[in-house]
Design a protein around this motif. Structure first.
Motif, PDB file in Angstrom:
ATOM      1  N   LEU A 154       0.917  -1.163  -0.051  1.00 43.71           N
ATOM      2  CA  LEU A 154      -0.033  -0.003   0.194  1.00 43.71           C
ATOM      3  C   LEU A 154       0.679   1.191   0.269  1.00 43.71           C
ATOM      4  N   LEU A 155       1.713   1.305   0.587  1.00 45.81           N
ATOM      5  CA  LEU A 155       2.867   2.480   0.951  1.00 45.81           C
ATOM      6  C   LEU A 155       3.709   2.621  -0.640  1.00 45.81           C
ATOM      7  N   GLU A 156       3.813   1.497  -1.117  1.00 48.07           N
ATOM      8  CA  GLU A 156       4.631   1.646  -2.368  1.00 48.07           C
ATOM      9  C   GLU A 156       3.706   2.123  -3.179  1.00 48.07           C
ATOM     10  N   ALA A 157       2.472   1.700  -3.386  1.00 45.88           N
ATOM     11  CA  ALA A 157       1.494   2.134  -4.255  1.00 45.88           C
ATOM     12  C   ALA A 157       1.205   3.662  -4.111  1.00 45.88           C
ATOM     13  N   THR A 158       1.682   4.262  -3.194  1.00 50.89           N
ATOM     14  CA  THR A 158       1.386   5.677  -2.738  1.00 50.89           C
ATOM     15  C   THR A 158       2.713   6.632  -2.595  1.00 50.89           C
ATOM     16  N   GLY A 159       3.734   6.098  -3.443  1.00 48.75           N
ATOM     17  CA  GLY A 159       4.721   6.760  -3.747  1.00 48.75           C
ATOM     18  C   GLY A 159       5.824   6.701  -2.643  1.00 48.75           C
ATOM     19  N   HIS A 160       5.702   5.786  -1.765  1.00 45.12           N
ATOM     20  CA  HIS A 160       6.853   5.542  -0.444  1.00 45.12           C
ATOM     21  C   HIS A 160       7.922   4.732  -1.223  1.00 45.12           C
ATOM     22  N   LYS A 161       9.178   4.788  -0.760  1.00 41.04           N
ATOM     23  CA  LYS A 161      10.281   3.826  -1.014  1.00 41.04           C
ATOM     24  C   LYS A 161      10.188   2.955   0.362  1.00 41.04           C
ATOM     25  N   VAL A 162       9.805   1.704   0.039  1.00 38.95           N
ATOM     26  CA  VAL A 162       9.665   0.671   1.329  1.00 38.95           C
ATOM     27  C   VAL A 162      10.547  -0.340   1.333  1.00 38.95           C
ATOM     28  N   THR A 163      11.246  -0.333   2.622  1.00 41.67           N
ATOM     29  CA  THR A 163      12.055  -1.642   2.946  1.00 41.67           C
ATOM     30  C   THR A 163      11.103  -2.759   3.662  1.00 41.67           C
ATOM     31  N   ARG A 164      11.085  -3.895   3.392  1.00 43.02           N
ATOM     32  CA  ARG A 164      10.596  -4.818   4.067  1.00 43.02           C
ATOM     33  C   ARG A 164      11.373  -5.620   4.779  1.00 43.02           C
ATOM     34  N   GLU A 165      11.411  -5.581   6.137  1.00 44.35           N
ATOM     35  CA  GLU A 165      12.639  -5.914   6.920  1.00 44.35           C
ATOM     36  C   GLU A 165      11.843  -7.137   7.924  1.00 44.35           C
ATOM     37  N   TYR A 166      12.783  -7.982   8.275  1.00 44.82           N
ATOM     38  CA  TYR A 166      12.605  -9.135   9.212  1.00 44.82           C
ATOM     39  C   TYR A 166      13.632  -8.869  10.372  1.00 44.82           C
ATOM     40  N   TYR A 167      13.408  -9.133  11.637  1.00 43.84           N
ATOM     41  CA  TYR A 167      14.534  -8.977  12.634  1.00 43.84           C
ATOM     42  C   TYR A 167      14.526 -10.570  13.153  1.00 43.84           C
ATOM     43  N   VAL A 168      15.907 -10.922  12.900  1.00 42.69           N
ATOM     44  CA  VAL A 168      16.008 -12.382  13.484  1.00 42.69           C
ATOM     45  C   VAL A 168      16.590 -12.301  14.833  1.00 42.69           C
ATOM     46  N   ASN A 169      15.772 -12.668  15.599  1.00 46.69           N
ATOM     47  CA  ASN A 169      16.254 -12.663  17.256  1.00 46.69           C
ATOM     48  C   ASN A 169      17.002 -14.213  17.552  1.00 46.69           C
ATOM     49  N   ASP A 170      18.166 -13.930  16.913  1.00 47.44           N
ATOM     50  CA  ASP A 170      19.250 -15.010  17.199  1.00 47.44           C
ATOM     51  C   ASP A 170      20.330 -14.791  18.011  1.00 47.44           C
ATOM     52  N   ALA A 171      20.101 -14.020  19.243  1.00 45.16           N
ATOM     53  CA  ALA A 171      21.074 -13.741  20.258  1.00 45.16           C
ATOM     54  C   ALA A 171      20.481 -14.151  21.695  1.00 45.16           C
ATOM     55  N   GLY A 172      19.173 -14.601  21.782  1.00 40.31           N
ATOM     56  CA  GLY A 172      18.508 -14.863  23.020  1.00 40.31           C
ATOM     57  C   GLY A 172      18.543 -16.319  23.368  1.00 40.31           C
ATOM     58  N   GLY A 173      18.186 -16.600  24.580  1.00 36.81           N
ATOM     59  CA  GLY A 173      18.300 -17.915  25.113  1.00 36.81           C
ATOM     60  C   GLY A 173      17.560 -18.867  24.347  1.00 36.81           C
ATOM     61  N   GLN A 174      16.382 -18.726  23.615  1.00 37.73           N
ATOM     62  CA  GLN A 174      15.669 -19.631  23.002  1.00 37.73           C
ATOM     63  C   GLN A 174      16.496 -20.169  21.630  1.00 37.73           C
ATOM     64  N   VAL A 175      17.541 -19.587  21.427  1.00 35.68           N
ATOM     65  CA  VAL A 175      18.540 -20.227  20.236  1.00 35.68           C
ATOM     66  C   VAL A 175      19.162 -21.049  20.819  1.00 35.68           C
ATOM     67  N   ASP A 176      19.568 -21.175  21.982  1.00 41.30           N
ATOM     68  CA  ASP A 176      20.582 -22.210  22.662  1.00 41.30           C
ATOM     69  C   ASP A 176      19.515 -23.204  22.990  1.00 41.30           C
ATOM     70  N   VAL A 177      18.174 -23.120  23.188  1.00 46.89           N
ATOM     71  CA  VAL A 177      17.277 -24.244  23.394  1.00 46.89           C
ATOM     72  C   VAL A 177      17.123 -24.757  21.915  1.00 46.89           C
ATOM     73  N   LEU A 178      17.160 -24.319  20.796  1.00 42.86           N
ATOM     74  CA  LEU A 178      17.077 -24.792  19.844  1.00 42.86           C
ATOM     75  C   LEU A 178      18.237 -25.386  19.231  1.00 42.86           C
ATOM     76  N   ALA A 179      19.302 -24.937  19.557  1.00 48.47           N
ATOM     77  CA  ALA A 179      20.681 -25.619  19.466  1.00 48.47           C
ATOM     78  C   ALA A 179      20.744 -27.196  20.212  1.00 48.47           C
ATOM     79  N   ARG A 180      20.143 -26.914  21.270  1.00 46.20           N
ATOM     80  CA  ARG A 180      20.109 -28.310  22.218  1.00 46.20           C
ATOM     81  C   ARG A 180      19.248 -29.279  21.609  1.00 46.20           C
ATOM     82  N   SER A 181      18.069 -28.605  21.167  1.00 49.59           N
ATOM     83  CA  SER A 181      17.058 -29.770  20.770  1.00 49.59           C
ATOM     84  C   SER A 181      17.585 -30.166  19.307  1.00 49.59           C
ATOM     85  N   ALA A 182      18.469 -29.564  18.543  1.00 50.73           N
ATOM     86  CA  ALA A 182      18.893 -30.034  17.266  1.00 50.73           C
ATOM     87  C   ALA A 182      19.946 -31.052  17.604  1.00 50.73           C
TER      88      ALA A 182
END
Length: 581
Positions: free
Chosen positions: A158-186
């Motif tokens: 919608l913003l692109e269609a109305t003349g904005h320059k848009v960046t679609r961003e995803y923030y990867v929360n890969d520094a918290g304790g949940q990532v250690d739990v993921l590694a242990r699960s793996a």
């Protein structure tokens, strides 16, 4: 009217020209601020086609009363051959009724602009960063992420269609304790892949089957080197590999929904690059971080609570309830400290920031808004920052909540839902209610062929139009604008509804509310279906009239443009306009 300018924009220019003429005449002072002059449909359609508040907002600088100024404006507008009448209502509002040729010009404008109808330069190239989804990289996407993903992606379009320059961003929360739990699960799945009998997945780890291929890949890469090794040896190796595998899974899930991000920003990389420390140093220079003690917890104080001196951000200076720590007592960054640095990083390449969060993050809105306000103060320019909170979706089947997925371990995957009902159904349904409202997603209802199902109702309107075009071709009839002046009042009413589209797009972009497009499309579909069904009762109102080929050609031209508007609106929402149903 220019054949490429949409109706409301054109009449806004005409009213502006009248105001300029009044300046030349001395009725209005020179260079009067017209920013608050609105040109829009009246709330009550019986009052006319266009309303303006020009006299109401300019009377004071003109040192006159609104009604007197309105009379001057109306005198000019009544000279316009495309304006059938200009009337004053109440204390000074002006209502215009347009001649039919103005609406006929709009039909031609839709045909001329095609896919570009409804697009504008409203944003003037402003850079807007839209961050959405940002789910923890610990497994596949689930339906809890789906609504925010669709809202964020549709808003970006919608913003692109109305003349904005848009960046679609995803923030990867890969520094918290949940990532250690993921590694242990793996690691458990890794040992399993090596042939070890691992039994039940230990409590506290992720049990989903999606980690089985990750374990196999680790076994192929490392053999049995880390099967019995201490955690300190394999955790730093397994963590980034598991995160990368999960991000591949997440990207694939989002692709099923038609979503692709421009940027994946890593929290771990942010911290490794020292960005939070840079942010702290900069804030200290601004006098916005100080070393102090946290306030005692509200209510009964825990027995083990002790006052600790921590670096605190002065978020109360920007409307927050209390100042917030950016580091923990062990020196590591708090979630807020990392988020603060992340938003500073985003703002380096954006004029405005938008975050799409789950409603469970409502408690952190004030502090992040405070951080961005501080950043604005330091940079000497305002950085508009908007947080959209999105409620969870309750999945239903036969009136009962849907059971969990074995593959995921404890939730229903987005991929499974898209595979069952289709991308378009999921996307449109997510926008049929305001994001802050609760939503039930009933598997039976979202595929139901009825007026009560907005997805079907809008898609059916487009399919009906395409079917009409095919049938007309069989009758050797083609759309033509040569006899548009033969269109009836009922035909023109349909044009008036279609002409709202560019305004809806701009207002939805300004309000950051993409669901307005879905609401409008439903209303347009309802108007079209009503128009179509009228021909069942009165044959003279049918689109295809073999006994009146000129009127048929004109109505086919009109109906084709309604289809164009439906396609344009669905395109903004990332939904395909189907050819048949």
């Amino acid at each position: 009217m220019s054949d490429t300018k949409t109706l409301y924009a054109a009449y806004a220019e005409r009213i502006d020209a009248v105001l300029s003429a009044l300046e030349m005449e001395g009725t209005l002072p020179p260079d009067v601020n017209r920013a608050n002059v609105a040109v829009e449909p009246p709330r009550d359609p019986s009052h006319g086609d266009i309303a303006t508040n020009a006299a109401m907002v300019l009377a004071k600088p003109a040192k006159t009363n609104p009604r007197a100024l309105a009379e001057q404006i109306v005198a000019h507008l009544n000279r316009d051959p495309d304006i059938e009448s200009a009337d004053i209502a109440g204390p000074g509002f002006i209502n215009l009724r347009l001649a039919d040729r103005a609406w006929i010009d709009e039909v031609r404008a839709i045909a001329t602009l095609g896919d570009g109808y409804g697009r504008s330069g409203l944003g003037e190239g402003d850079r807007v960063n839209v961050e959405y989804v940002s789910a923890n990289p610990t497994g596949p996407m689930h339906m809890g992420h789906c609504r925010g993903a669709v809202v964020g992606d549709a808003l970006a379009s919608l913003l692109e269609a109305t003349g904005h320059k848009v960046t679609r961003e995803y923030y990867v929360n890969d520094a918290g304790g949940q990532v250690d739990v993921l590694a242990r699960s793996a690691h458990v799945r890794y040992r399993d892949a090596l042939g070890e009998e691992v039994g039940e997945i230990p409590e506290g780890l992720y049990p989903g089957e999606y980690l089985i291929p990750v374990g196999k890949a680790l076994a192929e890469e490392f053999g049995d080197q880390y099967a019995a090794a201490p955690e300190s040896d394999w955790l730093p190796l397994f963590r980034p590999r598991a995160v990368a595998a999960m991000m591949d899974l997440i990207r694939a899930d989002l692709a099923k929904l038609g979503i692709a991000h421009d940027v994946f920003a890593s929290e771990a990389e942010l911290q490794a690059a020292g960005k939070p420390a840079e942010a702290e140093a900069w804030l200290r220079e601004q006098g916005l971080v100080y070393d102090g003690e946290l306030e005692k917890p509200k209510g009964k104080t825990p027995e083990d609570w002790e006052p600790v001196e921590l670096p605190l951000f002065r978020s109360t200076q920007f409307g927050d309830d209390q100042d917030r720590p950016i580091r923990k007592s062990n020196g590591s960054w708090t979630y807020f400290g990392a988020d603060l640095a992340y938003h500073m990083q985003k703002a380096e390449n954006a004029d405005a920031l938008i975050d799409i969060w789950g409603a469970d993050h409502a408690g952190t809105v004030k502090r992040i808004k405070a951080a961005v306000a501080a950043l604005s103060q330091g940079q000497g320019k305002p950085i508009p920052f908007d947080v959209k909170l999105v409620q969870m979706v309750q999945l239903m089947r036969d009136g009962e909540p849907v059971k969990m997925s074995k593959r995921s371990g404890n939730f229903v995957t987005l991929a499974d839902v898209v595979d069952e009902v289709g991308k378009d159904v999921v996307r449109f349904t997510m926008l049929t209610r305001k994001p802050e409202a609760q939503m039930d997603f009933d598997f039976a209802k979202v595929v139901e062929a009825s007026k009560d199902n907005p997805v079907f109702y809008v898609q059916y309107a487009h399919a009906r139009i395409r079917s009409t075009m095919r049938k007309a071709a069989e009758e050797d009839l083609a759309p033509s604008d040569e006899a548009l002046d033969s269109l009836t009042a009922d035909d023109i009413a349909l044009v008036k509804m279609a002409a709202q589209y560019p305004r809806v797009v701009e207002s939805a972009a300004q309000a950051r509310e993409p669901h307005r497009i879905a609401f409008y499309l439903y209303d347009l579909a309802a108007e079209f279906h009503s128009f179509w069904n009228a021909g069942n009762d009165d044959p003279s109102k049918r689109v295809i009239l073999t006994q009146d080929r000129k009127l048929s050609a004109a109505r086919l031209y009109l109906v084709a443009q309604i289809g164009q508007v439906v396609r344009n609106g669905l395109g903004l929402l990332g939904v395909e306009a189907v050819e048949e149903m």
